[in-house]
Design a protein around this motif. Structure first.
Motif: not given
Length: 74
Positions: A12-23, A40-48, A52-56
Protein backbone atom coordinates in the motif's frame (compact mmCIF):
# COMPACT_ATOMS: atom_id res chain seq x y z
CA UNK A 1 -3.21 -14.38 -3.39
CA UNK A 2 -3.51 -13.67 0.33
CA UNK A 3 -1.02 -11.27 1.87
CA UNK A 4 -0.15 -10.92 5.53
CA UNK A 5 -0.71 -7.51 7.15
CA UNK A 6 2.92 -6.38 6.88
CA UNK A 7 3.27 -7.25 3.19
CA UNK A 8 -0.13 -5.68 2.46
CA UNK A 9 0.90 -2.47 4.26
CA UNK A 10 4.23 -2.34 2.43
CA UNK A 11 2.48 -2.74 -0.93
CA UNK A 12 0.00 0.00 0.00
CA UNK A 13 2.80 2.43 0.90
CA UNK A 14 4.63 1.50 -2.30
CA UNK A 15 1.52 2.36 -4.30
CA UNK A 16 1.20 5.74 -2.54
CA UNK A 17 4.84 6.65 -3.21
CA UNK A 18 4.53 5.55 -6.84
CA UNK A 19 1.28 7.48 -7.39
CA UNK A 20 2.55 10.70 -5.82
CA UNK A 21 5.66 12.32 -7.14
CA UNK A 22 5.54 14.77 -4.22
CA UNK A 23 7.25 12.80 -1.47
CA UNK A 24 6.18 15.32 1.20
CA UNK A 25 2.55 14.34 0.63
CA UNK A 26 3.44 10.64 0.38
CA UNK A 27 5.21 10.86 3.75
CA UNK A 28 1.88 11.69 5.41
CA UNK A 29 0.57 8.18 4.66
CA UNK A 30 -0.28 6.19 7.78
CA UNK A 31 -1.95 2.83 8.23
CA UNK A 32 -4.25 2.48 11.24
CA UNK A 33 -6.54 -0.47 11.93
CA UNK A 34 -6.39 -1.60 8.32
CA UNK A 35 -7.25 1.82 6.90
CA UNK A 36 -4.77 3.98 5.03
CA UNK A 37 -4.85 7.72 5.77
CA UNK A 38 -3.14 10.34 3.58
CA UNK A 39 -3.23 14.14 3.88
CA UNK A 40 -3.77 15.14 0.27
CA UNK A 41 -6.12 16.84 -2.17
CA UNK A 42 -8.88 15.11 -4.15
CA UNK A 43 -6.73 14.78 -7.30
CA UNK A 44 -3.99 12.98 -5.36
CA UNK A 45 -6.59 10.80 -3.64
CA UNK A 46 -7.88 9.66 -7.03
CA UNK A 47 -4.34 8.83 -8.17
CA UNK A 48 -3.71 6.89 -4.95
CA UNK A 49 -6.96 4.95 -5.33
CA UNK A 50 -6.03 3.88 -8.85
CA UNK A 51 -2.54 2.84 -7.77
CA UNK A 52 -3.89 0.86 -4.79
CA UNK A 53 -6.35 -1.03 -6.99
CA UNK A 54 -3.55 -1.90 -9.43
CA UNK A 55 -1.02 -2.92 -6.76
CA UNK A 56 -3.29 -4.76 -4.35
CA UNK A 57 -5.91 -6.10 -6.75
CA UNK A 58 -8.79 -5.37 -4.40
CA UNK A 59 -11.56 -2.83 -4.04
CA UNK A 60 -10.87 0.52 -2.38
CA UNK A 61 -13.36 2.91 -0.78
CA UNK A 62 -12.24 6.50 -0.36
CA UNK A 63 -13.65 8.92 2.21
CA UNK A 64 -12.74 12.46 3.22
CA UNK A 65 -11.98 12.66 6.94
CA UNK A 66 -11.04 16.19 8.00
CA UNK A 67 -7.83 17.17 6.19
CA UNK A 68 -7.14 13.56 5.18
CA UNK A 69 -8.51 10.97 2.82
CA UNK A 70 -9.04 7.46 4.14
CA UNK A 71 -8.72 4.37 1.99
CA UNK A 72 -10.59 1.25 3.11
CA UNK A 73 -9.91 -2.06 1.42
CA UNK A 74 -12.78 -4.37 0.46
Amino acid sequence: MKLNYHVFTAKAFEAVYEALENTEVAKTAQMYAGTLFVKCNSYSAAKIKTALIEHLECGVRVSKVGPEYSFDFV
